[in-house]
Design a protein around this motif. Sequence first.
Motif, PDB file in Angstrom:
ATOM      1  N   GLY A  16       0.800  -1.161   0.173  1.00  0.00           N
ATOM      2  CA  GLY A  16      -0.031  -0.074   0.126  1.00  0.00           C
ATOM      3  C   GLY A  16       0.987   1.366   0.035  1.00  0.00           C
ATOM      4  O   GLY A  16       0.088   2.304   0.208  1.00  0.00           O
ATOM      5  N   SER A  17       2.008   1.076  -0.357  1.00  0.00           N
ATOM      6  CA  SER A  17       2.956   2.462  -0.309  1.00  0.00           C
ATOM      7  C   SER A  17       2.970   2.884  -1.506  1.00  0.00           C
ATOM      8  O   SER A  17       4.323   2.736  -2.140  1.00  0.00           O
ATOM      9  CB  SER A  17       4.060   2.323   0.561  1.00  0.00           C
ATOM     10  N   ALA A  18       1.987   3.365  -2.225  1.00  0.00           N
ATOM     11  CA  ALA A  18       2.066   3.815  -3.512  1.00  0.00           C
ATOM     12  C   ALA A  18       3.104   4.969  -3.934  1.00  0.00           C
ATOM     13  O   ALA A  18       3.968   5.018  -4.571  1.00  0.00           O
ATOM     14  CB  ALA A  18       0.855   4.112  -4.239  1.00  0.00           C
ATOM     15  N   GLY A  19       3.238   5.802  -2.886  1.00  0.00           N
ATOM     16  CA  GLY A  19       4.143   7.244  -3.047  1.00  0.00           C
ATOM     17  C   GLY A  19       5.459   6.867  -2.271  1.00  0.00           C
ATOM     18  O   GLY A  19       6.375   7.890  -2.399  1.00  0.00           O
ATOM     19  N   GLY A  20       5.514   5.882  -1.591  1.00  0.00           N
ATOM     20  CA  GLY A  20       7.001   5.609  -0.967  1.00  0.00           C
ATOM     21  C   GLY A  20       6.897   6.507   0.343  1.00  0.00           C
ATOM     22  O   GLY A  20       8.050   6.450   0.845  1.00  0.00           O
ATOM     23  N   GLY A  21       6.020   6.910   0.850  1.00  0.00           N
ATOM     24  CA  GLY A  21       6.030   7.580   2.236  1.00  0.00           C
ATOM     25  C   GLY A  21       6.004   6.892   3.356  1.00  0.00           C
ATOM     26  O   GLY A  21       6.487   7.102   4.391  1.00  0.00           O
ATOM     27  N   THR A  22       5.434   5.704   3.244  1.00  0.00           N
ATOM     28  CA  THR A  22       5.452   4.704   4.366  1.00  0.00           C
ATOM     29  C   THR A  22       6.116   3.488   3.895  1.00  0.00           C
ATOM     30  O   THR A  22       5.547   2.612   3.254  1.00  0.00           O
ATOM     31  CB  THR A  22       3.966   4.626   4.905  1.00  0.00           C
TER      32      THR A  22
END
Length: 79
Positions: A16-22
């Motif tokens: 679920g970390s599509a944007g790389g934020g988590t």
Amino acid sequence: MSQIIRRLGVAPRYRGSAGGGTCPDIFELADGNFAVIGTDVTDSLDTQLPDDAGRADYERIVVITRETLVKAKKDIPDA
């Protein structure tokens, strides 16, 4: 310094970390140790460590999601 030889579990984008934020992650190192990317919670959990646990000044307490560890379980060696 050791080298990363493989990821344990699946890449963060499959959790679920599509944007790389988590991006909590677990890696096996060439020397047999493991490296963990997680949220630094040293300040909030340090005083809660059990009496028989200790942390050196250069060590940090990090949290990874349950899903990260569960997805890595199949890749963690038994010995």
